[in-house]
Design a protein around this motif. Structure first.
Motif, PDB file in Angstrom:
ATOM      1  N   VAL A  54       8.720  -0.122  -1.868  1.00 17.25           N
ATOM      2  CA  VAL A  54       8.137   1.144  -2.321  1.00 17.25           C
ATOM      3  C   VAL A  54       6.621   1.113  -2.153  1.00 17.25           C
ATOM      4  CG1 VAL A  54       7.781   2.670  -4.300  1.00 17.25           C
ATOM      5  CG2 VAL A  54      10.042   1.692  -3.877  1.00 17.25           C
ATOM      6  N   ALA A  55       6.003  -0.006  -2.457  1.00 14.08           N
ATOM      7  CA  ALA A  55       4.556  -0.135  -2.263  1.00 14.08           C
ATOM      8  C   ALA A  55       4.202  -0.007  -0.783  1.00 14.08           C
ATOM      9  CB  ALA A  55       4.066  -1.472  -2.822  1.00 14.08           C
ATOM     10  N   ALA A  56       4.972  -0.657   0.083  1.00  6.23           N
ATOM     11  CA  ALA A  56       4.737  -0.564   1.529  1.00  6.23           C
ATOM     12  C   ALA A  56       4.901   0.868   2.013  1.00  6.23           C
ATOM     13  CB  ALA A  56       5.679  -1.507   2.280  1.00  6.23           C
ATOM     14  N   VAL A  57       5.913   1.556   1.506  1.00  9.89           N
ATOM     15  CA  VAL A  57       6.124   2.953   1.883  1.00  9.89           C
ATOM     16  C   VAL A  57       4.918   3.792   1.469  1.00  9.89           C
ATOM     17  CG1 VAL A  57       7.494   5.024   1.427  1.00  9.89           C
ATOM     18  CG2 VAL A  57       8.644   2.843   1.869  1.00  9.89           C
ATOM     19  N   ALA A  58       4.392   3.561   0.286  1.00  7.10           N
ATOM     20  CA  ALA A  58       3.221   4.325  -0.173  1.00  7.10           C
ATOM     21  C   ALA A  58       2.043   4.136   0.776  1.00  7.10           C
ATOM     22  CB  ALA A  58       2.838   3.912  -1.587  1.00  7.10           C
ATOM     23  N   LEU A  59       1.918   2.951   1.348  1.00  5.39           N
ATOM     24  CA  LEU A  59       0.828   2.693   2.304  1.00  5.39           C
ATOM     25  C   LEU A  59       1.086   3.393   3.634  1.00  5.39           C
ATOM     26  CD1 LEU A  59       0.252  -1.053   1.437  1.00  5.39           C
ATOM     27  CD2 LEU A  59      -1.112   0.923   0.714  1.00  5.39           C
ATOM     28  N   VAL A  60       2.343   3.468   4.032  1.00  9.09           N
ATOM     29  CA  VAL A  60       2.698   4.214   5.243  1.00  9.09           C
ATOM     30  C   VAL A  60       2.433   5.697   5.011  1.00  9.09           C
ATOM     31  CG1 VAL A  60       4.600   4.870   6.787  1.00  9.09           C
ATOM     32  CG2 VAL A  60       4.377   2.489   6.028  1.00  9.09           C
ATOM     33  N   VAL A  61       2.840   6.203   3.866  1.00  2.00           N
ATOM     34  CA  VAL A  61       2.618   7.616   3.522  1.00  2.00           C
ATOM     35  C   VAL A  61       1.127   7.933   3.501  1.00  2.00           C
ATOM     36  CG1 VAL A  61       2.808   9.296   1.631  1.00  2.00           C
ATOM     37  CG2 VAL A  61       4.796   7.948   2.313  1.00  2.00           C
ATOM     38  N   ALA A  62       0.317   7.011   3.024  1.00  2.00           N
ATOM     39  CA  ALA A  62      -1.130   7.237   2.943  1.00  2.00           C
ATOM     40  C   ALA A  62      -1.745   7.482   4.320  1.00  2.00           C
ATOM     41  CB  ALA A  62      -1.821   6.051   2.268  1.00  2.00           C
ATOM     42  N   GLN A  63      -1.108   6.999   5.376  1.00  2.00           N
ATOM     43  CA  GLN A  63      -1.621   7.207   6.730  1.00  2.00           C
ATOM     44  C   GLN A  63      -1.030   8.456   7.394  1.00  2.00           C
ATOM     45  OE1 GLN A  63      -1.263   3.654   9.121  1.00  2.00           O
ATOM     46  NE2 GLN A  63      -2.663   2.519   7.815  1.00  2.00           N
ATOM     47  N   HIS A  64      -0.081   9.090   6.755  1.00  2.00           N
ATOM     48  CA  HIS A  64       0.540  10.304   7.286  1.00  2.00           C
ATOM     49  C   HIS A  64      -0.414  11.483   7.062  1.00  2.00           C
ATOM     50  CE1 HIS A  64       3.332  13.688   7.583  1.00  2.00           C
ATOM     51  NE2 HIS A  64       4.149  12.878   8.237  1.00  2.00           N
ATOM     52  N   PRO A  65      -0.500  12.423   7.999  1.00  2.00           N
ATOM     53  CA  PRO A  65      -1.392  13.575   7.819  1.00  2.00           C
ATOM     54  C   PRO A  65      -1.136  14.357   6.533  1.00  2.00           C
ATOM     55  CG  PRO A  65      -0.514  13.542  10.053  1.00  2.00           C
ATOM     56  CD  PRO A  65       0.177  12.445   9.299  1.00  2.00           C
ATOM     57  N   ASP A  66       0.111  14.384   6.061  1.00  2.00           N
ATOM     58  CA  ASP A  66       0.436  15.099   4.827  1.00  2.00           C
ATOM     59  C   ASP A  66       0.478  14.182   3.605  1.00  2.00           C
ATOM     60  OD1 ASP A  66       0.689  17.497   6.225  1.00  2.00           O
ATOM     61  OD2 ASP A  66       2.814  17.137   6.634  1.00  2.00           O
ATOM     62  N   GLY A  67       0.138  12.923   3.799  1.00  2.00           N
ATOM     63  CA  GLY A  67       0.198  11.956   2.709  1.00  2.00           C
ATOM     64  C   GLY A  67      -1.038  11.997   1.838  1.00  2.00           C
ATOM     65  N   GLU A  68      -0.991  11.209   0.803  1.00  2.00           N
ATOM     66  CA  GLU A  68      -2.140  11.075  -0.085  1.00  2.00           C
ATOM     67  C   GLU A  68      -2.476   9.593  -0.204  1.00  2.00           C
ATOM     68  OE1 GLU A  68      -0.036  11.441  -4.371  1.00  2.00           O
ATOM     69  OE2 GLU A  68      -0.082  13.262  -3.181  1.00  2.00           O
ATOM     70  N   PRO A  69      -3.701   9.286  -0.595  1.00  2.00           N
ATOM     71  CA  PRO A  69      -4.092   7.877  -0.679  1.00  2.00           C
ATOM     72  C   PRO A  69      -3.204   7.090  -1.635  1.00  2.00           C
ATOM     73  CG  PRO A  69      -5.994   9.320  -0.939  1.00  2.00           C
ATOM     74  CD  PRO A  69      -4.772  10.196  -0.947  1.00  2.00           C
ATOM     75  N   ALA A  70      -3.042   5.817  -1.329  1.00  2.00           N
ATOM     76  CA  ALA A  70      -2.285   4.937  -2.213  1.00  2.00           C
ATOM     77  C   ALA A  70      -3.116   4.677  -3.466  1.00  2.00           C
ATOM     78  CB  ALA A  70      -1.952   3.631  -1.496  1.00  2.00           C
ATOM     79  N   CYS A  71      -2.514   4.101  -4.444  1.00  2.00           N
ATOM     80  CA  CYS A  71      -3.139   3.843  -5.740  1.00  2.00           C
ATOM     81  C   CYS A  71      -4.452   3.072  -5.595  1.00  2.00           C
ATOM     82  CB  CYS A  71      -2.171   3.061  -6.615  1.00  2.00           C
ATOM     83  SG  CYS A  71      -2.830   2.599  -8.212  1.00  2.00           S
ATOM     84  N   PRO A  72      -5.580   3.671  -5.985  1.00  2.00           N
ATOM     85  CA  PRO A  72      -6.858   2.983  -5.843  1.00  2.00           C
ATOM     86  C   PRO A  72      -7.048   1.850  -6.852  1.00  2.00           C
ATOM     87  CG  PRO A  72      -7.184   5.104  -6.901  1.00  2.00           C
ATOM     88  CD  PRO A  72      -5.728   5.016  -6.521  1.00  2.00           C
ATOM     89  N   ASN A  73      -6.326   1.884  -7.964  1.00  2.00           N
ATOM     90  CA  ASN A  73      -6.503   0.854  -8.995  1.00  2.00           C
ATOM     91  C   ASN A  73      -5.741  -0.422  -8.698  1.00  2.00           C
ATOM     92  OD1 ASN A  73      -8.103   2.603 -10.526  1.00  2.00           O
ATOM     93  ND2 ASN A  73      -6.322   3.473 -11.541  1.00  2.00           N
ATOM     94  N   TYR A  74      -4.493  -0.306  -8.289  1.00  2.00           N
ATOM     95  CA  TYR A  74      -3.656  -1.487  -8.109  1.00  2.00           C
ATOM     96  C   TYR A  74      -3.232  -1.715  -6.667  1.00  2.00           C
ATOM     97  CZ  TYR A  74      -3.406  -0.888 -13.137  1.00  2.00           C
ATOM     98  OH  TYR A  74      -3.733  -0.729 -14.455  1.00  2.00           O
ATOM     99  N   GLY A  75      -3.481  -0.750  -5.804  1.00  2.00           N
ATOM    100  CA  GLY A  75      -3.162  -0.897  -4.392  1.00  2.00           C
ATOM    101  C   GLY A  75      -4.196  -1.756  -3.693  1.00  2.00           C
ATOM    102  N   PRO A  76      -4.010  -2.012  -2.411  1.00  2.00           N
ATOM    103  CA  PRO A  76      -4.964  -2.841  -1.671  1.00  2.00           C
ATOM    104  C   PRO A  76      -6.342  -2.193  -1.622  1.00  2.00           C
ATOM    105  CG  PRO A  76      -3.071  -2.260  -0.296  1.00  2.00           C
ATOM    106  CD  PRO A  76      -2.916  -1.554  -1.581  1.00  2.00           C
ATOM    107  N   SER A  77      -7.359  -3.023  -1.661  1.00  2.00           N
ATOM    108  CA  SER A  77      -8.731  -2.505  -1.561  1.00  2.00           C
ATOM    109  C   SER A  77      -9.311  -2.739  -0.173  1.00  2.00           C
ATOM    110  CB  SER A  77      -9.627  -3.133  -2.634  1.00  2.00           C
ATOM    111  OG  SER A  77      -9.581  -4.530  -2.552  1.00  2.00           O
ATOM    112  N   GLU A  78      -8.724  -3.652   0.573  1.00  2.00           N
ATOM    113  CA  GLU A  78      -9.178  -3.913   1.935  1.00  2.00           C
ATOM    114  C   GLU A  78      -8.561  -2.878   2.882  1.00  2.00           C
ATOM    115  OE1 GLU A  78     -11.422  -6.272   2.943  1.00  2.00           O
ATOM    116  OE2 GLU A  78     -11.684  -6.622   0.796  1.00  2.00           O
TER     117      GLU A  78
END
Length: 145
Positions: A56-80
């Motif tokens: 699910v976390a990996a999917v959120a990162l894939v979604v974040a790169q989709h034109p209709d997606g939104e950024p992944a969690c800034p608090n607990y997601g990757p910062s790099e």
């Protein structure tokens, strides 16, 4: 379950996965995402909670790169920064989510036992709908002809 919310990174496993991504060399990050997705998709037995949470976390990162997606969690997601993922990750991500919410998923069973389980499923569906939007009923009728 070390979980504090319904979001993709709102559990210990996913937060640790984000940390692992941050610590990995840039060229290792895409294979790490692929592995997380493939472990979910290829599970022949019951999908165990840690594999589902990483997926699910990996999917959120894939979604974040989709034109209709939104950024992944800034608090607990990757910062790099993450490299641009291959387009094929979108289909793999949808397949992974289908396994995560399917009948052979330990994490889905756990969420079904708590009051926020419905909200968790809605959040997973929201991610899936970015990658594979549902066909509106009018268009669906056209395909049936």
């Amino acid at each position: 379950m070390g979980t504090w919310g319904i979001g993709p990174f709102d559990n210990d496993t996913a937060a640790d996965f984000a940390g692992d991504l941050d610590e990995a060399a840039a060229h290792e990050r895409t294979p790490m995402i692929r592995t997380a997705l493939e472990r979910a998709v290829n599970s022949a037995e019951q999908l165990v909670t840690p594999d589902a949470e990483r997926a699910v976390a990996a999917v959120a990162l894939v979604v974040a790169q989709h034109p209709d997606g939104e950024p992944a969690c800034p608090n607990y997601g990757p910062s790099e920064p993450l490299p641009e993922f291959p387009e094929e990750f979108r289909t793999l991500a949808v397949d992974a989510l289908d396994k995560v919410v399917g009948g052979m998923s330990e994490v889905a069973e756990l969420w079904d036992e708590v009051p926020d389980g419905r909200k968790w499923r809605q959040d997973v569906l929201r991610l899936r709908n970015v990658l594979a939007p549902p066909v509106p009923p009018q268009q669906e009728a056209l395909f049936a002809l």
